[in-house]
Design a protein around this motif. Structure first.
Motif, mmCIF file in Angstrom:
data_model
loop_
_atom_site.group_PDB
_atom_site.id
_atom_site.type_symbol
_atom_site.label_atom_id
_atom_site.label_comp_id
_atom_site.label_asym_id
_atom_site.label_seq_id
_atom_site.Cartn_x
_atom_site.Cartn_y
_atom_site.Cartn_z
ATOM 1 N N VAL A 118 0.841 -1.198 0.000
ATOM 2 C CA VAL A 118 0.000 0.000 0.000
ATOM 3 C C VAL A 118 0.877 1.249 0.000
ATOM 4 C CG1 VAL A 118 -1.729 1.336 1.278
ATOM 5 C CG2 VAL A 118 -1.964 -1.144 1.091
ATOM 6 N N ALA A 119 1.893 1.279 0.849
ATOM 7 C CA ALA A 119 2.786 2.446 0.903
ATOM 8 C C ALA A 119 3.458 2.670 -0.446
ATOM 9 C CB ALA A 119 3.824 2.256 2.004
ATOM 10 N N ASP A 120 3.931 1.618 -1.067
ATOM 11 C CA ASP A 120 4.574 1.735 -2.380
ATOM 12 C C ASP A 120 3.598 2.256 -3.428
ATOM 13 O OD1 ASP A 120 6.911 0.774 -1.245
ATOM 14 O OD2 ASP A 120 6.708 -1.243 -2.119
ATOM 15 N N ALA B 10 2.908 5.980 -2.803
ATOM 16 C CA ALA B 10 4.090 6.759 -3.170
ATOM 17 C C ALA B 10 4.268 6.849 -4.684
ATOM 18 C CB ALA B 10 5.333 6.156 -2.522
ATOM 19 N N ALA B 11 3.949 5.776 -5.379
ATOM 20 C CA ALA B 11 4.180 5.721 -6.818
ATOM 21 C C ALA B 11 3.072 6.365 -7.648
ATOM 22 C CB ALA B 11 4.359 4.266 -7.259
ATOM 23 N N PHE B 12 1.822 6.233 -7.203
ATOM 24 C CA PHE B 12 0.710 6.597 -8.072
ATOM 25 C C PHE B 12 -0.120 7.790 -7.599
ATOM 26 C CE2 PHE B 12 1.473 2.066 -8.948
ATOM 27 C CZ PHE B 12 1.812 2.178 -10.294
ATOM 28 N N TRP B 13 0.015 8.198 -6.355
ATOM 29 C CA TRP B 13 -0.735 9.358 -5.886
ATOM 30 C C TRP B 13 0.114 10.601 -6.104
ATOM 31 C CZ3 TRP B 13 -4.130 8.798 -0.934
ATOM 32 C CH2 TRP B 13 -4.980 7.694 -1.082
ATOM 33 N N SER B 14 -0.545 11.670 -6.479
ATOM 34 C CA SER B 14 0.166 12.935 -6.672
ATOM 35 C C SER B 14 0.657 13.460 -5.321
ATOM 36 C CB SER B 14 -0.761 13.969 -7.313
ATOM 37 O OG SER B 14 -1.777 14.355 -6.401
ATOM 38 N N GLY B 15 1.615 14.346 -5.374
ATOM 39 C CA GLY B 15 2.101 14.981 -4.154
ATOM 40 C C GLY B 15 0.982 15.684 -3.391
ATOM 41 N N ARG B 16 0.077 16.271 -4.129
ATOM 42 C CA ARG B 16 -1.061 16.953 -3.502
ATOM 43 C C ARG B 16 -1.956 15.964 -2.752
ATOM 44 N NH1 ARG B 16 -5.119 20.997 -6.765
ATOM 45 N NH2 ARG B 16 -6.170 21.819 -4.924
ATOM 46 N N ARG C 272 -1.034 13.009 -1.559
ATOM 47 C CA ARG C 272 -0.285 12.517 -0.395
ATOM 48 C C ARG C 272 -0.261 13.551 0.724
ATOM 49 N NH1 ARG C 272 3.109 10.948 -4.584
ATOM 50 N NH2 ARG C 272 4.676 12.495 -3.968
ATOM 51 N N ALA C 273 -0.102 14.814 0.368
ATOM 52 C CA ALA C 273 -0.103 15.874 1.380
ATOM 53 C C ALA C 273 -1.471 15.990 2.042
ATOM 54 C CB ALA C 273 0.293 17.209 0.744
ATOM 55 N N GLN C 274 -2.512 15.864 1.258
ATOM 56 C CA GLN C 274 -3.870 15.963 1.795
ATOM 57 C C GLN C 274 -4.166 14.824 2.771
ATOM 58 O OE1 GLN C 274 -6.920 16.185 -1.176
ATOM 59 N NE2 GLN C 274 -8.570 16.229 0.324
ATOM 60 N N ILE C 275 -3.811 13.610 2.416
ATOM 61 C CA ILE C 275 -4.086 12.484 3.314
ATOM 62 C C ILE C 275 -3.185 12.565 4.544
ATOM 63 C CG2 ILE C 275 -2.566 10.717 2.303
ATOM 64 C CD1 ILE C 275 -6.170 10.012 3.349
ATOM 65 N N ALA C 276 -1.961 13.083 4.394
ATOM 66 C CA ALA C 276 -1.070 13.240 5.547
ATOM 67 C C ALA C 276 -1.626 14.267 6.523
ATOM 68 C CB ALA C 276 0.327 13.640 5.087
ATOM 69 N N THR C 277 -2.152 15.365 6.012
ATOM 70 C CA THR C 277 -2.768 16.387 6.869
ATOM 71 C C THR C 277 -3.978 15.804 7.580
ATOM 72 O OG1 THR C 277 -1.994 18.187 5.478
ATOM 73 C CG2 THR C 277 -3.891 18.656 6.886
ATOM 74 N N TRP C 278 -4.786 15.058 6.846
ATOM 75 C CA TRP C 278 -5.974 14.440 7.438
ATOM 76 C C TRP C 278 -5.566 13.459 8.533
ATOM 77 C CZ3 TRP C 278 -7.750 9.501 7.969
ATOM 78 C CH2 TRP C 278 -9.075 9.374 8.381
ATOM 79 N N LEU C 279 -4.517 12.681 8.270
ATOM 80 C CA LEU C 279 -4.047 11.712 9.250
ATOM 81 C C LEU C 279 -3.574 12.422 10.519
ATOM 82 C CD1 LEU C 279 -3.498 8.712 9.817
ATOM 83 C CD2 LEU C 279 -1.250 9.027 8.780
ATOM 84 N N ALA D 210 -1.290 1.810 8.769
ATOM 85 C CA ALA D 210 0.127 1.492 8.932
ATOM 86 C C ALA D 210 0.936 1.962 7.723
ATOM 87 C CB ALA D 210 0.310 -0.009 9.151
ATOM 88 N N ALA D 211 0.374 1.827 6.535
ATOM 89 C CA ALA D 211 1.072 2.264 5.319
ATOM 90 C C ALA D 211 1.250 3.780 5.310
ATOM 91 C CB ALA D 211 0.303 1.803 4.088
ATOM 92 N N LEU D 212 0.209 4.509 5.665
ATOM 93 C CA LEU D 212 0.302 5.969 5.688
ATOM 94 C C LEU D 212 1.268 6.436 6.768
ATOM 95 C CD1 LEU D 212 -3.449 6.890 5.107
ATOM 96 C CD2 LEU D 212 -1.572 6.983 3.447
ATOM 97 N N GLN D 213 1.264 5.766 7.897
ATOM 98 C CA GLN D 213 2.220 6.109 8.954
ATOM 99 C C GLN D 213 3.647 5.837 8.492
ATOM 100 O OE1 GLN D 213 0.446 3.731 12.061
ATOM 101 N NE2 GLN D 213 -0.493 5.536 13.012
#
Length: 76
Positions: free
Chosen positions: A30-32, A35-41, A43-50, A64-67
């Motif tokens: 999931v982490a891979d 990292a490979a297919f989601w845009s930086g935007r 990833r940043a959005q889900i990180a902020t939400w997390l 666990a993958a997002l962490q």
């Protein structure tokens, strides 16, 4: 981005997690994928939400993958 798009990202990462349960290391898969297919935007959005919501609504593998991704970003 709106709450609807964040909810969509949560739904998407949960779907990915459910679809890779057969993998030897589903968290890494999931982490891979993120990292490979989601845009930086995305990833940043889900990180902020997390950061704001913790694991609320997330499949344990997705959480666990997002962490793992966040820890990698913090280290880099």
């Amino acid at each position: 981005m709106s709450g609807d798009s964040t909810a969509n990202l949560v739904r998407m990462v949960n779907q990915i997690a459910r679809n890779v349960t057969h993998e030897a290391d589903p968290v890494a898969t999931v982490a891979d994928h993120v990292a490979a297919f989601w845009s930086g935007r995305m990833r940043a959005q889900i990180a902020t939400w997390l950061d704001q919501h913790g694991g609320e609504g997330l499949d344990p593998v997705a959480l666990a993958a997002l962490q793992r991704l966040q820890q990698g970003a913090d280290a880099g």
